[in-house]
Design a protein around this motif. Structure first.
Motif, short mmCIF file in Angstrom:
data_model
loop_
_atom_site.label_atom_id
_atom_site.label_comp_id
_atom_site.label_asym_id
_atom_site.label_seq_id
_atom_site.Cartn_x
_atom_site.Cartn_y
_atom_site.Cartn_z
N HIS A 77 0.85 -0.97 -0.02
CA HIS A 77 0.05 0.02 0.00
C HIS A 77 0.94 1.25 0.04
O HIS A 77 0.57 2.26 -0.65
CB HIS A 77 -0.93 -0.07 1.17
N GLN A 81 2.10 3.18 -5.28
CA GLN A 81 1.93 4.25 -6.18
C GLN A 81 3.51 4.99 -6.70
O GLN A 81 3.40 5.68 -7.91
CB GLN A 81 1.26 5.58 -5.41
N ARG A 82 4.51 4.36 -6.23
CA ARG A 82 5.66 4.95 -6.80
C ARG A 82 6.51 3.95 -7.20
O ARG A 82 7.56 4.32 -8.09
CB ARG A 82 6.27 5.61 -5.48
N SER A 110 -2.87 -3.07 -12.45
CA SER A 110 -2.90 -1.64 -12.59
C SER A 110 -1.42 -1.00 -12.64
O SER A 110 -1.19 0.14 -12.73
CB SER A 110 -3.30 -0.91 -11.12
N ARG A 114 -0.08 3.00 -13.20
CA ARG A 114 1.05 3.25 -12.21
C ARG A 114 2.08 3.77 -12.81
O ARG A 114 2.70 4.89 -12.59
CB ARG A 114 1.07 2.47 -11.18
N ALA A 117 1.35 7.14 -14.50
CA ALA A 117 1.54 8.23 -13.51
C ALA A 117 2.74 8.62 -12.82
O ALA A 117 3.11 9.83 -12.62
CB ALA A 117 0.38 7.75 -12.19
N ARG A 121 4.52 12.19 -13.32
CA ARG A 121 4.89 13.25 -12.16
C ARG A 121 6.38 13.50 -12.53
O ARG A 121 6.66 14.69 -12.03
CB ARG A 121 4.92 12.51 -11.02
#
Length: 172
Positions: A77, A81-82, A110, A114, A117, A121
């Motif tokens: 978790h 995202q990174r 996903s 990811r 994204a 960024r």
């Protein structure tokens, strides 16, 4: 004032989930320091310290204070995202914890979004040159995304030759 091993373990677990290996290392350091502290001349039996720590870890697992599954879920978790699946697997392997098939499937489903994204960024625009393409690919590979996935994403971002030539025709 000396704190007990159980107290120290519960304090560490209250801060964040820990793997059994990580907690064992921290508690062994605490136990050895505690044993050597007040009577530095006294002999410390390393076997007794290890047995005490292992017994405490077993108790913590039996009472569900310590869980490698929960540790893996929290690590995924925090990192999803990174980082890519390869990097997350590597971090979990350092803690002697395996990624569950359910978590692996959810990450794989996903991963391209990811990766896109993460790339967006870091880089404002899609790669315009071969050097930018290589730099963005290296960045994503360093973040633990698979080479095949990075290649697919970079192909998706690359302008097609037809679109590039249409833009040139419309500008005249």
């Amino acid at each position: 004032m000396q704190r007990s091993l159980k107290s120290r373990a519960l304090q560490l677990l209250a801060q964040r989930d820990q793997s059994r290996l990580e907690l064992r290392r921290k508690l062994l350091g605490h136990a050895c320091h505690r044993e050597a502290g007040p009577a530095a001349g006294a002999d410390v039996d390393p076997g007794a310290v290890v047995a005490e720590v292992d017994a405490l870890l077993d108790w913590l697992e039996a009472n569900r204070f310590l869980s490698d599954v929960r540790f893996a879920e929290s690590r995924v978790h925090a990192r999803a995202q990174r980082f890519g699946v390869q990097r997350i697997r590597s971090e979990l392997a350092q803690h002697a914890v395996e990624l569950s098939p359910e978590l692996a499937a959810s990450l794989a489903a996903s991963e391209i979004e990811r990766a896109a994204a993460v790339r967006a960024r870091r880089f404002a625009a899609p790669p315009a040159s071969a050097a930018e393409h290589a730099a963005q690919s290296r960045f994503l590979l360093g973040r633990g995304f698979s080479p095949e996935l990075v290649q697919r994403l970079m192909r998706r971002l690359a302008p097609t030759d037809g679109a590039a030539s249409e833009g040139k025709l419309g500008a005249d």
